[in-house]
Structure formats: structure tokens, C-alpha cells
Design an enzyme around this catalytic site. Structure first.
Site, PDB file in Angstrom:
ATOM      1  N   LYS A 107       0.852  -1.209   0.000  1.00  0.00           N
ATOM      2  CA  LYS A 107       0.000   0.000   0.000  1.00  0.00           C
ATOM      3  C   LYS A 107       0.882   1.250   0.000  1.00  0.00           C
ATOM      4  O   LYS A 107       0.670   2.171  -0.780  1.00  0.00           O
ATOM      5  CB  LYS A 107      -0.896  -0.049   1.239  1.00  0.00           C
ATOM      6  CG  LYS A 107      -1.828   1.109   1.418  1.00  0.00           C
ATOM      7  CD  LYS A 107      -2.922   0.694   2.392  1.00  0.00           C
ATOM      8  CE  LYS A 107      -3.325   1.754   3.355  1.00  0.00           C
ATOM      9  NZ  LYS A 107      -2.457   2.172   4.396  1.00  0.00           N
ATOM     10  N   TYR A 147      -1.110 -24.366   9.423  1.00  0.00           N
ATOM     11  CA  TYR A 147      -0.741 -23.968   8.052  1.00  0.00           C
ATOM     12  C   TYR A 147      -1.996 -23.566   7.278  1.00  0.00           C
ATOM     13  O   TYR A 147      -2.061 -22.491   6.681  1.00  0.00           O
ATOM     14  CB  TYR A 147      -0.033 -25.144   7.382  1.00  0.00           C
ATOM     15  CG  TYR A 147       0.459 -24.896   5.980  1.00  0.00           C
ATOM     16  CD1 TYR A 147       1.484 -23.995   5.725  1.00  0.00           C
ATOM     17  CD2 TYR A 147      -0.080 -25.605   4.904  1.00  0.00           C
ATOM     18  CE1 TYR A 147       1.962 -23.797   4.436  1.00  0.00           C
ATOM     19  CE2 TYR A 147       0.399 -25.418   3.616  1.00  0.00           C
ATOM     20  CZ  TYR A 147       1.411 -24.511   3.380  1.00  0.00           C
ATOM     21  OH  TYR A 147       1.884 -24.319   2.098  1.00  0.00           O
TER      22      TYR A 147
HETATM   23  P1  NAD Z   1      10.468 -23.440   1.434  1.00  0.00           P
HETATM   24  O1  NAD Z   1      10.443 -23.865   2.880  1.00  0.00           O
HETATM   25  O2  NAD Z   1      11.491 -24.024   0.550  1.00  0.00           O
HETATM   26  O3  NAD Z   1      10.597 -21.848   1.348  1.00  0.00           O
HETATM   27  C1  NAD Z   1      10.007 -20.987   2.271  1.00  0.00           C
HETATM   28  C2  NAD Z   1      11.002 -19.880   2.584  1.00  0.00           C
HETATM   29  O4  NAD Z   1      10.392 -18.927   3.473  1.00  0.00           O
HETATM   30  C3  NAD Z   1      12.251 -20.396   3.284  1.00  0.00           C
HETATM   31  O5  NAD Z   1      13.410 -19.934   2.628  1.00  0.00           O
HETATM   32  C4  NAD Z   1      12.144 -19.828   4.716  1.00  0.00           C
HETATM   33  O6  NAD Z   1      13.392 -19.624   5.326  1.00  0.00           O
HETATM   34  C5  NAD Z   1      11.357 -18.547   4.466  1.00  0.00           C
HETATM   35  N1  NAD Z   1      10.636 -18.046   5.632  1.00  0.00           N
HETATM   36  C6  NAD Z   1       9.785 -18.732   6.457  1.00  0.00           C
HETATM   37  N2  NAD Z   1       9.326 -17.932   7.428  1.00  0.00           N
HETATM   38  C7  NAD Z   1       9.873 -16.697   7.217  1.00  0.00           C
HETATM   39  C8  NAD Z   1       9.769 -15.437   7.881  1.00  0.00           C
HETATM   40  N3  NAD Z   1       9.014 -15.282   8.976  1.00  0.00           N
HETATM   41  N4  NAD Z   1      10.462 -14.387   7.372  1.00  0.00           N
HETATM   42  C9  NAD Z   1      11.236 -14.518   6.273  1.00  0.00           C
HETATM   43  N5  NAD Z   1      11.383 -15.690   5.603  1.00  0.00           N
HETATM   44  C10 NAD Z   1      10.700 -16.764   6.074  1.00  0.00           C
HETATM   45  O7  NAD Z   1       9.005 -23.707   0.850  1.00  0.00           O
HETATM   46  P2  NAD Z   1       8.444 -23.602  -0.648  1.00  0.00           P
HETATM   47  O8  NAD Z   1       8.010 -24.938  -1.076  1.00  0.00           O
HETATM   48  O9  NAD Z   1       9.387 -22.855  -1.497  1.00  0.00           O
HETATM   49  O10 NAD Z   1       7.135 -22.725  -0.414  1.00  0.00           O
HETATM   50  C11 NAD Z   1       7.119 -21.340  -0.687  1.00  0.00           C
HETATM   51  C12 NAD Z   1       5.699 -20.804  -0.581  1.00  0.00           C
HETATM   52  O11 NAD Z   1       4.828 -21.486  -1.497  1.00  0.00           O
HETATM   53  C13 NAD Z   1       5.084 -20.978   0.818  1.00  0.00           C
HETATM   54  O12 NAD Z   1       4.288 -19.856   1.106  1.00  0.00           O
HETATM   55  C14 NAD Z   1       4.201 -22.191   0.639  1.00  0.00           C
HETATM   56  O13 NAD Z   1       3.111 -22.183   1.538  1.00  0.00           O
HETATM   57  C15 NAD Z   1       3.733 -22.041  -0.803  1.00  0.00           C
HETATM   58  N6  NAD Z   1       3.333 -23.335  -1.382  1.00  0.00           N
HETATM   59  C16 NAD Z   1       4.264 -24.227  -1.793  1.00  0.00           C
HETATM   60  C17 NAD Z   1       3.837 -25.443  -2.310  1.00  0.00           C
HETATM   61  C18 NAD Z   1       4.822 -26.469  -2.823  1.00  0.00           C
HETATM   62  O14 NAD Z   1       4.392 -27.531  -3.259  1.00  0.00           O
HETATM   63  N7  NAD Z   1       6.117 -26.218  -2.828  1.00  0.00           N
HETATM   64  C19 NAD Z   1       2.483 -25.755  -2.382  1.00  0.00           C
HETATM   65  C20 NAD Z   1       1.566 -24.811  -1.919  1.00  0.00           C
HETATM   66  C21 NAD Z   1       1.995 -23.594  -1.440  1.00  0.00           C
END
Ligand code: NAD
Ligand code: UDP
Length: 329
Positions: A107, A147
Site C-alpha cells: 500500500k 498452516y
Molecule cells: P520453502 O520452505 O522451501 O521456502 C520458504 C522460505 O520462506 C524459506 O526460505 C524460509 O526460510 C522462508 N521463511 C519462512 N518464514 C519466514 C519469515 N518469517 N520471514 C522470512 N522468511 C521466512 O518452501 P516452498 O516450497 O518454497 O514454499 C514457498 C511458498 O509457497 C510458501 O508460502 C508455501 O506455503 C507455498 N506453497 C508451496 C507449495 C509447494 O508444493 N512447494 C504448495 C503450496 C503452497
């Protein structure tokens, strides 16, 4: 001056691929991550680039980024059941407080924001396949609830900013996605099976293996997200691959691919593990002109080739995360 984009969760699996994509498209990219489940290895090749910057920051705290921002992609969040069961409060906070901070930043900057939602908003779905009009069947108090509810709240908050403040928002409902840079020991089924095959262990199928999933290769996922961000559509869009398979059949496919001689062994089904999941991608096809291009055989081969490059030491590590007390809050 070129366009400037902030990507949270940049050191994670999807975030790091997004950084690559936006760099390739000529953007100036700021990656933000607190490294709780991510790894700098995933983006270390970007550090020498002038158009890339990295902020080591927890997005549940006030987020400050100097200068203009055109786009924000909020991908920070633990994403594997093992991770969010170990850090449930962090998971709720990054969905709730984190998204609030990033919407506030959007925003302030007049930026468009895309948030990473998930098929988990459908819970253990009673409608199959899942289309965006289905509201879900979610248990607020199950271990997975931290989650699922964080992501549902995130969607509500995003729509509220859209409606109340007129913010430009996008919501990607991401279905199970896989590919290089997944953490081998994050507990998700693909790294779990591939790690077991490489270590010569039996493949652990949870429950009787009749539950289904639909797996999307990372390149397809990134393309879908990219198109959604640049579209003018503000309601949620499913991004996933509709090719559905049971987990038992999937385990057999992995053994065929890896040539491993192990057996399948059965372990208890985790609480509230969804029985079926398949995206209806009609909207993505119509609005984004998008559909997945990489079939499972090709995607799995590429992913297995990546895991084969990991060292013996990395392969043996069961879990290297130190979710210290500091991170439990
Ligand atoms: P991942 O765990 O590899 O990546 C998540 C990243 O977020 C990590 O690098 C972690 O260190 C960072 N992180 C977590 N909390 C944080 C915070 N408070 N501040 C800053 N950084 C923070 O997971 P991913 O598979 O890459 O998922 C990424 C996004 O996509 C997530 O939001 C997840 O819910 C969504 N998602 C992924 C999938 C999948 O199949 N991979 C499916 C549905 C949704
Ligand atoms: N699963 C399994 N063995 C494992 C890990 C996972 O059978 O070693 C199952 C899990 O119970 C679920 C499916 O594989 O039914 C997908 O699990 P994942 O954690 O990858 O994602 P999600 O449950 O969030 O879709």
C-alpha cells in the site's frame, strides 16, 4: 529505471526459482528471507549480480525496503508438514502478521502484491477435483490447521486490502509442486522417496497409499505465477498439474525411475492427511492461457538428477534444521 520486485521466502524452493525468473526478465530483485527453512545455497549464484540484493529479515517484524517497488511476491512460509508441525507458531505468524506487513508495504509503495496460497485451503476436500469456487473442508484444530488457517487468513486479509484500500492483489492457490532445490529431508513425499531410493532404504508409504496427489513441475508453476502476477485478475487461481496419482502408484513409479531394489513399507497416515487432491485449472487456462507442459516422467527425471548431485554427507543428513527456542515464538 527498470521494474523492482521484492520476493519473500527467496532462499526457499519456489522463492529461489522466482528470483531466477525475475532476474532473467530484466527486473531488479530484492530477496528477503530469515533462513528458517531456506538455504542461501539456492541463491548464492545471484549475489554477484548488481540487479540482486538480499535482506536477511523475518517478515513477521516490520518490513522496511527503501526505494520504489513495483511488485511484491509473498512466498515466505514453512511449507512442508514436517516444518510446520515443528514451528507451528512461526507458521501462523508468517501467514498472519507477515502478510499484514507486506500488504502494508504494498500500500505504501503502490505496488501490486501476489501471495502464495495453497491447495490446503481446501482441507480434506469433499469436492473433486477442486475448483476455486469450493470453500473447503478444513479442521482448525488439527496439527495441520496452523498452516491451513494461516493461509486462509492470508487470503481474507489480501481480499480485504483489495476491497478496502483498492490494492492490486493476486492470489495463487498452489498445488503440490516439485523440482530441483527442494530440501532432501523436508519430509515432503518426493524428496522423501528419492532420498530413500538413493540411500538404499525402503520407501515409506503413509496409510494404505490410496490417497492421491497431483504433482506440478517447478518450471510450470513459476510460469503460472508469473502470468498471474501480470494478469488483471484479483480472485484466487489454482496453479497445479491435474495429472492425479495415488501415493502407492507413485512410490512404484519412483522405484521404476531410480532402479532401486527396495520395497515399499507402510507407516501410519498422519492426522488429517487429505485423501484426494487434484486442481481444476479451467480458470488458469481461460484467464492466463496457462497449462502445465512438463509431464511427471520428465519432471521426476530432472528432479532425481538434481538429488543425485548431492554429496554423500548431505544424503545421510536426516534433518539439519535447528528450530531453536528463539524460533519457536
Ligand atoms: P520453502 O520452505 O522451501 O521456502 C520458504 C522460505 O520462506 C524459506 O526460505 C524460509 O526460510 C522462508 N521463511 C519462512 N518464514 C519466514 C519469515 N518469517 N520471514 C522470512 N522468511 C521466512 O518452501 P516452498 O516450497 O518454497 O514454499 C514457498 C511458498 O509457497 C510458501 O508460502 C508455501 O506455503 C507455498 N506453497 C508451496 C507449495 C509447494 O508444493 N512447494 C504448495 C503450496 C503452497
Ligand atoms: N507421504 C508418504 N510417505 C512419505 C512422505 C509423504 O506416503 O515419506 C504421503 C503423505 O502422507 C501425503 C502425500 O505423501 O499423503 C503427500 O505428502 P507431502 O508431505 O508431500 O504433501 P501434502 O500432504 O502437503 O500434500
Amino acid at each position: 529505471m527498470g521494474k523492482r520486485v521484492l520476493i519473500t521466502g527467496a532462499a526457499g524452493f519456489l522463492g529461489s526459482h522466482l528470483c531466477d525468473r525475475f532476474i532473467k526478465e530484466g527486473y531488479e530483485v530484492i530477496g528477503m528471507d530469515n533462513l528458517i527453512t531456506g538455504d542461501l545455497k539456492n541463491i548464492e549464484h545471484l549475489f554477484r549480480l548488481e540487479r540482486f540484493d538480499f535482506y536477511h529479515h523475518d517478515v513477521t517484524r516490520f518490513v522496511h525496503v527503501p526505494g520504489k517497488l513495483d511488485y511484491i511476491l509473498h512466498f515466505a512460509s514453512p511449507a512442508s508438514p514436517i516444518d510446520y508441525l515443528k514451528i507451528p507458531i512461526q507458521t501462523l505468524k508468517v501467514g498472519a502478521l507477515g502478510v499484514h506487513n507486506l500488504l502494508g508495504l504494498a500500500k505504501e509503495k503502490g505496488a501490486r502484491i501476489l501471495i502464495a496460497s495453497t491447495s490446503e485451503v481446501y482441507g480434506d476436500p469433499l469436492v473433486h477435483p477442486q475448483s476455486e469456487s469450493y470453500f473447503g473442508n478444513v479442521n482448525t484444530i488439527s496439527p495441520r490447521g496452523v498452516y491451513d488457517e494461516a493461509k486462509r487468513f492470508q487470503e481474507s486479509m489480501t481480499m480485504a486490502y483489495h476491497r478496502f484500500h483498492g490494492l492490486e492483489t493476486r492470489i495463487a492457490r498452489i498445488f503440490n509442486t516439485y523440482g530441483p532445490r527442494m530440501r532432501l529431508n523436508d519430509g515432503r513425499v518426493i524428496p522423501a522417496f528419492m532420498g530413500q531410493a538413493l540411500r538404499g532404504e525402503n520407501l515409506t508409504v503413509f496409510g494404505d497409499g490410496t490417497q492421491t496427489r497431483s504433482f506440478c513441475y517447478v518450471d510450470d508453476q513459476i510460469e503460472g505465477i508469473y502470468r498471474l502476477l501480470l494478469s488483471d485478475y484479483s480472485l484466487p487461481v489454482n496453479i497445479g498439474n491435474p495429472e492425479e496419482i495415488t501415493i502407492k502408484e507413485f512410490a512404484e513409479e519412483i522405484l521404476g525411475l531410480t532402479g532401486a531394489e527396495q520395497k515399499i513399507v507402510y507407516k501410519p497416515l498422519p492426522e488429517d492427511d487429505p485423501l484426494q487432491r487434484q486442481p481444476d485449472i479451467t480458470k488458469a487456462r481461460e484467464i492466463l492461457g496457462w497449462e502445465p507442459r512438463v509431464g511427471r516422467a520428465e519432471g521426476m527425471r530432472k528432479t532425481f538428477d538434481y538429488f543425485k548431485t548431492l554429496s554423500e554427507e548431505e544424503l545421510k543428513k536426516k534433518e539439519h534444521r535447528d528450530f531453536s527456542t528463539r524460533n519457536r515464538r
